[in-house]
Structure formats: structure tokens, C-alpha cells
Scaffold this motif. Structure first.
Motif, PDB file in Angstrom:
ATOM      1  N   ILE A 182       6.621   0.942  11.756  1.00 51.63           N
ATOM      2  CA  ILE A 182       6.711  -0.240  10.898  1.00 51.63           C
ATOM      3  C   ILE A 182       7.124  -1.469  11.692  1.00 51.63           C
ATOM      4  O   ILE A 182       6.559  -2.551  11.522  1.00 51.63           O
ATOM      5  CB  ILE A 182       7.689   0.021   9.732  1.00 51.63           C
ATOM      6  N   LYS A 213       1.521  -1.368  -2.765  1.00 52.40           N
ATOM      7  CA  LYS A 213       2.246  -2.205  -1.820  1.00 52.40           C
ATOM      8  C   LYS A 213       2.307  -1.499  -0.465  1.00 52.40           C
ATOM      9  O   LYS A 213       2.268  -0.273  -0.393  1.00 52.40           O
ATOM     10  CB  LYS A 213       3.658  -2.465  -2.335  1.00 52.40           C
ATOM     11  N   TYR A 214       2.420  -2.287   0.595  1.00 52.44           N
ATOM     12  CA  TYR A 214       2.459  -1.735   1.961  1.00 52.44           C
ATOM     13  C   TYR A 214       3.497  -0.632   2.098  1.00 52.44           C
ATOM     14  O   TYR A 214       3.202   0.455   2.602  1.00 52.44           O
ATOM     15  CB  TYR A 214       2.746  -2.863   2.957  1.00 52.44           C
ATOM     16  N   GLU A 215       4.720  -0.897   1.633  1.00 53.38           N
ATOM     17  CA  GLU A 215       5.791   0.092   1.824  1.00 53.38           C
ATOM     18  C   GLU A 215       5.562   1.394   1.067  1.00 53.38           C
ATOM     19  O   GLU A 215       6.078   2.436   1.445  1.00 53.38           O
ATOM     20  CB  GLU A 215       7.165  -0.501   1.501  1.00 53.38           C
ATOM     21  N   GLN A 274       3.011   3.193   1.057  1.00 51.83           N
ATOM     22  CA  GLN A 274       2.195   4.143   1.808  1.00 51.83           C
ATOM     23  C   GLN A 274       3.061   5.083   2.650  1.00 51.83           C
ATOM     24  O   GLN A 274       2.565   6.055   3.198  1.00 51.83           O
ATOM     25  CB  GLN A 274       1.190   3.405   2.686  1.00 51.83           C
TER      26      GLN A 274
END
Length: 64
Positions: free
Chosen positions: A19, A2-4, A6
Motif C-alpha cells: 500500500i 473503495k480501494y481499501e 480490496q
């Protein structure tokens, strides 16, 4: 992934800037807000990654 996921578990103002796509002053202004899930470590301001993304989601829902 998921994006978060990273990002590190604890985010800094620099991460908040990246962000949200805002400048340094705006990131610190947001982090000083009463609803922001801040973690203070001495003078340093940090935020736990999952709490930060929940904070974003809560503001998305409130804006609709």
C-alpha cells in the motif's frame, strides 16, 4: 468498491509494504512507531484495515 476494501480486514507487513510502496524494513519500522495501530499476535504484527487507513489519513493531514 473503495480501494481499501480490496484488502483483507487484518493487514500484514506485506500489505503495508504494498500500500505504501516501501520496503520490508521500512514497513516494520513504521509498524514499530508509537502512533501505529498495531495488533500483536505472538511475534506477528498485524493492523486492522480501517485503523491503518485512518492512520494514513492522520499523517496526510499532519504533513500539510
Amino acid at each position: 468498491m473503495k480501494y481499501e476494501e480490496q484488502f483483507p480486514y487484518i493487514l500484514t507487513a506485506k500489505h503495508v509494504q504494498e500500500i505504501l510502496g516501501v520496503g520490508k524494513e521500512k514497513a516494520y519500522e513504521l509498524m514499530d512507531g508509537s502512533t501505529f495501530p498495531i495488533i500483536r499476535i505472538g511475534r506477528h504484527k498485524k493492523v486492522q484495515r480501517e485503523a491503518f487507513f485512518r492512520w494514513i489519513e492522520s499523517h496526510e493531514k499532519g504533513a500539510v
